[in-house]
Design a protein around this motif. Structure first.
Motif, PDB file in Angstrom:
ATOM      1  N   THR A  74       0.814  -1.218   0.000  1.00  0.00           N
ATOM      2  CA  THR A  74       0.000   0.000   0.000  1.00  0.00           C
ATOM      3  C   THR A  74       0.849   1.270   0.000  1.00  0.00           C
ATOM      4  O   THR A  74       0.448   2.264  -0.609  1.00  0.00           O
ATOM      5  N   ASP A  75       2.006   1.252   0.668  1.00  0.00           N
ATOM      6  CA  ASP A  75       2.869   2.437   0.671  1.00  0.00           C
ATOM      7  C   ASP A  75       3.397   2.727  -0.731  1.00  0.00           C
ATOM      8  O   ASP A  75       3.448   3.885  -1.155  1.00  0.00           O
ATOM      9  N   LYS A  99       0.595   4.165  -2.799  1.00  0.00           N
ATOM     10  CA  LYS A  99       0.365   5.559  -2.428  1.00  0.00           C
ATOM     11  C   LYS A  99       1.438   6.468  -3.024  1.00  0.00           C
ATOM     12  O   LYS A  99       1.136   7.551  -3.534  1.00  0.00           O
ATOM     13  N   THR A 118       0.638   9.339  -5.797  1.00  0.00           N
ATOM     14  CA  THR A 118       0.991  10.725  -5.475  1.00  0.00           C
ATOM     15  C   THR A 118       1.862  11.343  -6.561  1.00  0.00           C
ATOM     16  O   THR A 118       1.588  12.463  -7.018  1.00  0.00           O
ATOM     17  N   CYS A 163       6.782   7.110   0.894  1.00  0.00           N
ATOM     18  CA  CYS A 163       5.643   6.888   1.790  1.00  0.00           C
ATOM     19  C   CYS A 163       5.925   5.746   2.758  1.00  0.00           C
ATOM     20  O   CYS A 163       6.527   4.739   2.389  1.00  0.00           O
ATOM     21  N   LYS A 164       5.452   5.931   3.968  1.00  0.00           N
ATOM     22  CA  LYS A 164       5.451   4.860   4.970  1.00  0.00           C
ATOM     23  C   LYS A 164       4.326   5.173   5.945  1.00  0.00           C
ATOM     24  O   LYS A 164       4.371   6.182   6.651  1.00  0.00           O
ATOM     25  N   ASP A 165       3.326   4.323   5.938  1.00  0.00           N
ATOM     26  CA  ASP A 165       2.143   4.525   6.774  1.00  0.00           C
ATOM     27  C   ASP A 165       1.557   5.909   6.494  1.00  0.00           C
ATOM     28  O   ASP A 165       1.252   6.223   5.363  1.00  0.00           O
ATOM     29  N   ALA A 166       1.462   6.773   7.513  1.00  0.00           N
ATOM     30  CA  ALA A 166       0.872   8.100   7.328  1.00  0.00           C
ATOM     31  C   ALA A 166       1.906   9.151   6.899  1.00  0.00           C
ATOM     32  O   ALA A 166       1.549  10.278   6.578  1.00  0.00           O
ATOM     33  N   GLU A 167       3.183   8.791   6.909  1.00  0.00           N
ATOM     34  CA  GLU A 167       4.237   9.739   6.525  1.00  0.00           C
ATOM     35  C   GLU A 167       4.409   9.779   5.013  1.00  0.00           C
ATOM     36  O   GLU A 167       4.528   8.745   4.370  1.00  0.00           O
ATOM     37  N   ILE A 168       4.439  10.988   4.470  1.00  0.00           N
ATOM     38  CA  ILE A 168       4.689  11.165   3.038  1.00  0.00           C
ATOM     39  C   ILE A 168       5.712  12.284   2.871  1.00  0.00           C
ATOM     40  O   ILE A 168       5.557  13.367   3.439  1.00  0.00           O
TER      41      ILE A 168
END
Length: 145
Positions: A3-4, A7, A11, A23-28
């Motif tokens: 998923t990362d 994303k 993006t 991307c990693k989890d909520a960090e972009i």
């Protein structure tokens, strides 16, 4: 595809001005800087924890070594060089790409990228980082004159 990485790809494809997305989890992390500048910046700041996924417009051998230093797990490249594919494989980094090329060309389009050329003889990421820094230092001195 994780998923990362999805994303990161979504993006970078949503904004033509982006050159690199991690991307990693909520960090972009996004960048519009060209070349290896965004990756060097992340290394210098020590901001990134291991395990990010990256989408990048162009991944040459130099960028591949920098991704290894950053301990990125996945890389998606619009264009990737043969040298980069070998480095990513050697470091166990999963990668996908749209187009492959023998080597990355310079911005004028008349030869090899000077940063790619600077790491051709590097056998590990630390050697490559030193070679990249040395080449960028020489290039910046040349433009100052």
């Amino acid at each position: 595809m994780n998923t990362d990485l999805k994303k990161a790809i979504e993006t970078i494809k949503s904004d033509d001005s982006l050159t690199c997305v991690l991307c990693k989890d909520a960090e972009i992390f996004t960048s519009r800087e060209r070349g290896v500048a965004p990756l060097l910046g992340l290394i210098e700041k020590g901001r990134l924890s291991p395990g990010f996924s990256a989408a990048d417009k162009v991944v040459g051998k130099a960028a591949a070594f920098l991704y290894a230093i950053l301990k990125v797990e996945n890389v998606y490249a619009f264009v990737i060089s043969e040298g980069a594919k070998k480095v990513l494989t050697d470091y166990g980094i999963h990668f996908e790409f749209e187009k492959t090329t023998e080597h990355i060309i310079n911005r004028k389009g008349d030869g090899m990228c000077p940063i790619e050329a600077s790491v051709m003889d590097s056998s590990n990421a630390e050697q490559a980082l030193a070679a990249i820094r040395q080449k960028l230092s020489r290039l910046s001195k040349r433009t100052e004159n």
